[in-house]
Design a protein around this motif. Structure first.
Motif, PDB file in Angstrom:
ATOM      1  N   ASP A 102       0.852  -1.191   0.000  1.00 52.36           N
ATOM      2  CA  ASP A 102       0.000   0.000   0.000  1.00 52.36           C
ATOM      3  C   ASP A 102       0.891   1.245   0.000  1.00 52.36           C
ATOM      4  OD1 ASP A 102      -1.752   2.158   0.857  1.00 52.36           O
ATOM      5  OD2 ASP A 102      -3.177   0.610   1.453  1.00 52.36           O
ATOM      6  N   PRO A 103       0.695   2.157  -0.965  1.00 48.76           N
ATOM      7  CA  PRO A 103       1.563   3.344  -1.046  1.00 48.76           C
ATOM      8  C   PRO A 103       1.604   4.167   0.234  1.00 48.76           C
ATOM      9  CG  PRO A 103       0.228   3.157  -3.021  1.00 48.76           C
ATOM     10  CD  PRO A 103      -0.285   2.129  -2.060  1.00 48.76           C
ATOM     11  N   HIS A 104       0.515   4.136   1.016  1.00 45.25           N
ATOM     12  CA  HIS A 104       0.481   4.922   2.246  1.00 45.25           C
ATOM     13  C   HIS A 104       1.535   4.469   3.266  1.00 45.25           C
ATOM     14  CE1 HIS A 104      -3.678   5.493   0.632  1.00 45.25           C
ATOM     15  NE2 HIS A 104      -3.442   6.727   1.019  1.00 45.25           N
ATOM     16  N   LYS A 105       2.123   3.304   3.055  1.00 44.36           N
ATOM     17  CA  LYS A 105       3.134   2.807   3.990  1.00 44.36           C
ATOM     18  C   LYS A 105       4.492   3.461   3.781  1.00 44.36           C
ATOM     19  CE  LYS A 105       0.673  -1.528   4.743  1.00 44.36           C
ATOM     20  NZ  LYS A 105       0.645  -2.997   4.640  1.00 44.36           N
ATOM     21  N   GLY A 106       4.636   4.229   2.697  1.00 40.33           N
ATOM     22  CA  GLY A 106       5.787   5.088   2.504  1.00 40.33           C
ATOM     23  C   GLY A 106       7.131   4.432   2.756  1.00 40.33           C
ATOM     24  N   LYS A 107       7.961   5.066   3.593  1.00 35.92           N
ATOM     25  CA  LYS A 107       9.313   4.586   3.828  1.00 35.92           C
ATOM     26  C   LYS A 107       9.338   3.217   4.501  1.00 35.92           C
ATOM     27  CE  LYS A 107      11.479   9.143   3.982  1.00 35.92           C
ATOM     28  NZ  LYS A 107      12.256  10.116   4.796  1.00 35.92           N
ATOM     29  N   PHE A 108       8.357   2.939   5.344  1.00 39.83           N
ATOM     30  CA  PHE A 108       8.299   1.611   5.953  1.00 39.83           C
ATOM     31  C   PHE A 108       7.984   0.569   4.882  1.00 39.83           C
ATOM     32  CE2 PHE A 108       6.599  -1.780   8.712  1.00 39.83           C
ATOM     33  CZ  PHE A 108       7.633  -1.853   9.632  1.00 39.83           C
ATOM     34  N   GLY A 109       7.108   0.931   3.937  1.00 40.66           N
ATOM     35  CA  GLY A 109       6.832   0.051   2.808  1.00 40.66           C
ATOM     36  C   GLY A 109       8.052  -0.159   1.939  1.00 40.66           C
ATOM     37  N   ALA A 113       9.815  -3.593   0.658  1.00 47.34           N
ATOM     38  CA  ALA A 113      10.116  -3.845  -0.752  1.00 47.34           C
ATOM     39  C   ALA A 113      11.554  -4.314  -0.932  1.00 47.34           C
ATOM     40  CB  ALA A 113       9.860  -2.579  -1.576  1.00 47.34           C
ATOM     41  N   ARG A 114      12.482  -3.634  -0.280  1.00 49.14           N
ATOM     42  CA  ARG A 114      13.887  -4.009  -0.416  1.00 49.14           C
ATOM     43  C   ARG A 114      14.144  -5.409   0.152  1.00 49.14           C
ATOM     44  NH1 ARG A 114      18.142  -1.078  -1.675  1.00 49.14           N
ATOM     45  NH2 ARG A 114      17.004   0.888  -1.384  1.00 49.14           N
ATOM     46  N   ASP A 115      13.549  -5.724   1.278  1.00 51.79           N
ATOM     47  CA  ASP A 115      13.728  -7.048   1.870  1.00 51.79           C
ATOM     48  C   ASP A 115      13.179  -8.131   0.953  1.00 51.79           C
ATOM     49  OD1 ASP A 115      14.391  -8.913   3.967  1.00 51.79           O
ATOM     50  OD2 ASP A 115      12.277  -8.947   4.532  1.00 51.79           O
ATOM     51  N   LEU A 116      12.015  -7.886   0.365  1.00 55.57           N
ATOM     52  CA  LEU A 116      11.395  -8.868  -0.527  1.00 55.57           C
ATOM     53  C   LEU A 116      12.246  -9.105  -1.773  1.00 55.57           C
ATOM     54  CD1 LEU A 116       7.726  -7.616  -0.180  1.00 55.57           C
ATOM     55  CD2 LEU A 116       8.485  -9.940   0.367  1.00 55.57           C
ATOM     56  N   ASN A 119      15.956 -10.689  -0.407  1.00 53.53           N
ATOM     57  CA  ASN A 119      15.982 -11.937   0.360  1.00 53.53           C
ATOM     58  C   ASN A 119      14.923 -12.957  -0.039  1.00 53.53           C
ATOM     59  OD1 ASN A 119      18.148 -11.027   2.076  1.00 53.53           O
ATOM     60  ND2 ASN A 119      16.651  -9.699   3.094  1.00 53.53           N
ATOM     61  N   TYR A 120      13.948 -12.554  -0.858  1.00 53.74           N
ATOM     62  CA  TYR A 120      12.854 -13.472  -1.207  1.00 53.74           C
ATOM     63  C   TYR A 120      12.596 -13.565  -2.706  1.00 53.74           C
ATOM     64  CZ  TYR A 120      11.881 -13.730   3.762  1.00 53.74           C
ATOM     65  OH  TYR A 120      11.995 -13.940   5.118  1.00 53.74           O
ATOM     66  N   GLY A 121      13.465 -12.970  -3.513  1.00 54.73           N
ATOM     67  CA  GLY A 121      13.385 -13.163  -4.957  1.00 54.73           C
ATOM     68  C   GLY A 121      12.209 -12.515  -5.657  1.00 54.73           C
ATOM     69  N   VAL A 122      11.589 -11.513  -5.052  1.00 48.28           N
ATOM     70  CA  VAL A 122      10.462 -10.843  -5.703  1.00 48.28           C
ATOM     71  C   VAL A 122      10.953 -10.126  -6.959  1.00 48.28           C
ATOM     72  CG1 VAL A 122       8.911  -8.853  -5.456  1.00 48.28           C
ATOM     73  CG2 VAL A 122       8.931 -10.648  -3.732  1.00 48.28           C
ATOM     74  N   ARG A 123      10.199 -10.260  -8.058  1.00 49.65           N
ATOM     75  CA  ARG A 123      10.645  -9.770  -9.366  1.00 49.65           C
ATOM     76  C   ARG A 123       9.819  -8.606  -9.905  1.00 49.65           C
ATOM     77  NH1 ARG A 123      13.227 -14.171 -11.940  1.00 49.65           N
ATOM     78  NH2 ARG A 123      13.569 -12.810 -13.742  1.00 49.65           N
ATOM     79  N   GLY A 124       8.848  -8.122  -9.129  1.00 49.77           N
ATOM     80  CA  GLY A 124       8.029  -7.006  -9.585  1.00 49.77           C
ATOM     81  C   GLY A 124       7.007  -6.644  -8.529  1.00 49.77           C
ATOM     82  N   PHE A 125       6.216  -5.598  -8.817  1.00 49.74           N
ATOM     83  CA  PHE A 125       5.271  -5.074  -7.839  1.00 49.74           C
ATOM     84  C   PHE A 125       3.936  -4.745  -8.506  1.00 49.74           C
ATOM     85  CE2 PHE A 125       9.271  -4.783  -5.825  1.00 49.74           C
ATOM     86  CZ  PHE A 125       9.022  -4.884  -4.466  1.00 49.74           C
ATOM     87  N   TYR A 145       8.725   3.447  -4.936  1.00 47.72           N
ATOM     88  CA  TYR A 145       9.137   3.435  -6.343  1.00 47.72           C
ATOM     89  C   TYR A 145      10.655   3.507  -6.481  1.00 47.72           C
ATOM     90  CZ  TYR A 145       4.228   4.844  -7.293  1.00 47.72           C
ATOM     91  OH  TYR A 145       2.848   4.931  -7.360  1.00 47.72           O
ATOM     92  N   GLU A 146      11.292   4.278  -5.609  1.00 45.84           N
ATOM     93  CA  GLU A 146      12.754   4.416  -5.687  1.00 45.84           C
ATOM     94  C   GLU A 146      13.452   3.074  -5.537  1.00 45.84           C
ATOM     95  OE1 GLU A 146      13.535   7.275  -2.649  1.00 45.84           O
ATOM     96  OE2 GLU A 146      12.817   8.963  -3.853  1.00 45.84           O
ATOM     97  N   VAL A 147      12.936   2.226  -4.652  1.00 47.00           N
ATOM     98  CA  VAL A 147      13.521   0.893  -4.474  1.00 47.00           C
ATOM     99  C   VAL A 147      13.285   0.047  -5.728  1.00 47.00           C
ATOM    100  CG1 VAL A 147      13.444  -1.240  -3.125  1.00 47.00           C
ATOM    101  CG2 VAL A 147      13.273   0.975  -1.969  1.00 47.00           C
ATOM    102  N   ILE A 148      12.073   0.081  -6.254  1.00 47.01           N
ATOM    103  CA  ILE A 148      11.760  -0.700  -7.461  1.00 47.01           C
ATOM    104  C   ILE A 148      12.648  -0.264  -8.617  1.00 47.01           C
ATOM    105  CG2 ILE A 148       9.944  -1.314  -9.098  1.00 47.01           C
ATOM    106  CD1 ILE A 148       7.902  -0.682  -6.854  1.00 47.01           C
ATOM    107  N   ALA A 149      12.805   1.059  -8.787  1.00 47.97           N
ATOM    108  CA  ALA A 149      13.624   1.583  -9.875  1.00 47.97           C
ATOM    109  C   ALA A 149      15.095   1.240  -9.694  1.00 47.97           C
ATOM    110  CB  ALA A 149      13.445   3.097  -9.977  1.00 47.97           C
ATOM    111  N   GLU A 150      15.555   1.235  -8.453  1.00 51.67           N
ATOM    112  CA  GLU A 150      16.960   0.897  -8.178  1.00 51.67           C
ATOM    113  C   GLU A 150      17.311  -0.481  -8.717  1.00 51.67           C
ATOM    114  OE1 GLU A 150      19.768  -0.077  -4.271  1.00 51.67           O
ATOM    115  OE2 GLU A 150      18.017   1.230  -4.037  1.00 51.67           O
ATOM    116  N   TYR A 151      16.363  -1.411  -8.605  1.00 51.03           N
ATOM    117  CA  TYR A 151      16.601  -2.779  -9.074  1.00 51.03           C
ATOM    118  C   TYR A 151      16.074  -2.998 -10.491  1.00 51.03           C
ATOM    119  CZ  TYR A 151      18.043  -3.913  -4.343  1.00 51.03           C
ATOM    120  OH  TYR A 151      18.723  -3.947  -3.150  1.00 51.03           O
ATOM    121  N   LYS A 152      15.573  -1.916 -11.117  1.00 51.86           N
ATOM    122  CA  LYS A 152      15.074  -1.957 -12.506  1.00 51.86           C
ATOM    123  C   LYS A 152      14.009  -3.035 -12.694  1.00 51.86           C
ATOM    124  CE  LYS A 152      19.160   0.078 -14.716  1.00 51.86           C
ATOM    125  NZ  LYS A 152      19.764   0.595 -13.477  1.00 51.86           N
TER     126      LYS A 152
END
Length: 290
Positions: A102-109, A113-116, A119-125, A145-152
């Protein structure tokens, strides 16, 4: 083992894990499932993740699976991203894990995202801004979004009408305006390293999605959520021409069965030479499988 593209006939980029294997169905989500089942004329019982895996393995279709986290927007308990990721890791010959935050989770979200990813092989959102009650370009989401973009990695954004809430009093409180594709355009500009998939044919804003996919090299369209027999003519036109490398097969399972979508797609005028791209090759490139 990694997905062997020679052994699958398609990649479905839009599959929902709607109930947990461990926790009971959330009662808030249950009311929306009731209405959505009526709208889609689909069975009310939702398959659990192991059943989904077996259906797709039998069909020889690889798939991206995700939940929708709308805990802040709807007040409904989500299915855990970690449960989805662990199921995908156990079945990585056929299943690719996407996550939803949920976008409202902001920095905690963003931390999740980074952990997933790491450490868990997530490939998209997956983002469903109507259900999440959030403008796609609201800055509260930008740390995620910054985390998602960092990993392209790719991110799917729901666009167009929403079956969730259809027929409910006040649409279940959901605001369709957040499904307008052009609202995602700022995100595509601000995060050029994040591949954006505009989910569904985007009715009643079909032409906006087509324009964005033409204009932005990082914008794609998945054709889920509607039977192809109901597609606007310009979707077929652009899939056969300028956007033949930007269109992706998606079903919206469990509300639409993948084979039902494929059977309809074979009858609506997609050229034979573009179907392999729509069904598998475009997604394989986007997901980094080739």
């Amino acid at each position: 083992m990694p997905i062997d593209l020679s052994k699958i006939k398609a990649i479905d980029v839009h599959v929902h894990a709607e109930i947990s294997c461990h926790d009971p169905e959330d009662p808030v989500m249950g009311t929306f499932f009731d209405a959505a089942s009526t709208y889609f004329k689909a069975p009310r019982e939702r398959p659990k993740m192991p059943e989904i895996v077996e259906i797709y393995r039998e069909q020889q279709i690889a798939f991206c699976m995700f939940t929708v986290d709308a805990e802040c927007g709807m007040g409904a308990k989500r299915v855990s991203n970690y449960e989805v990721a662990e199921m995908a890791l156990k079945n990585d010959d056929i299943c690719i894990a996407f996550a939803s935050i949920d976008p409202h989770k902001g920095k905690f979200g963003a931390r999740e995202a980074r952990d997933l990813i790491e450490n868990y092989g997530v490939r998209g959102f997956k983002f469903h801004n109507i259900a999440q009650d959030c403008h796609p370009a609201d800055r509260v989401a930008y740390s995620i979004y910054e985390v998602i973009a960092e990993y392209k990695l790719p991110a799917i954004f729901h666009t167009g009408h929403s079956g969730m809430g259809t027929g409910m009093r006040g649409g279940g409180g959901m605001r369709l305006k957040y499904g307008q594709p052009m609202l995602v355009d700022d995100v595509a500009v601000d995060f050029p390293d994040m591949k954006i998939i505009l989910a569904h044919p985007s009715w009643p804003w079909v032409d906006e999605s087509l324009s964005m996919a033409l204009h932005k090299d990082n914008v794609f369209i998945d054709l889920s959520g509607w039977s192809p027999k109901y597609f606007a003519p310009q979707i077929i036109q652009y899939a056969n021409t300028q956007l033949k490398k930007k269109m992706l097969f998606g079903s919206d399972f469990p509300l639409i069965h993948p084979q039902k979508w494929i059977d309809a797609a074979l009858k609506v005028g997609f050229k034979d030479e573009v179907m392999p791209g729509i069904m598998k090759d475009n997604a394989a490139r986007l997901l980094g499988l080739v």
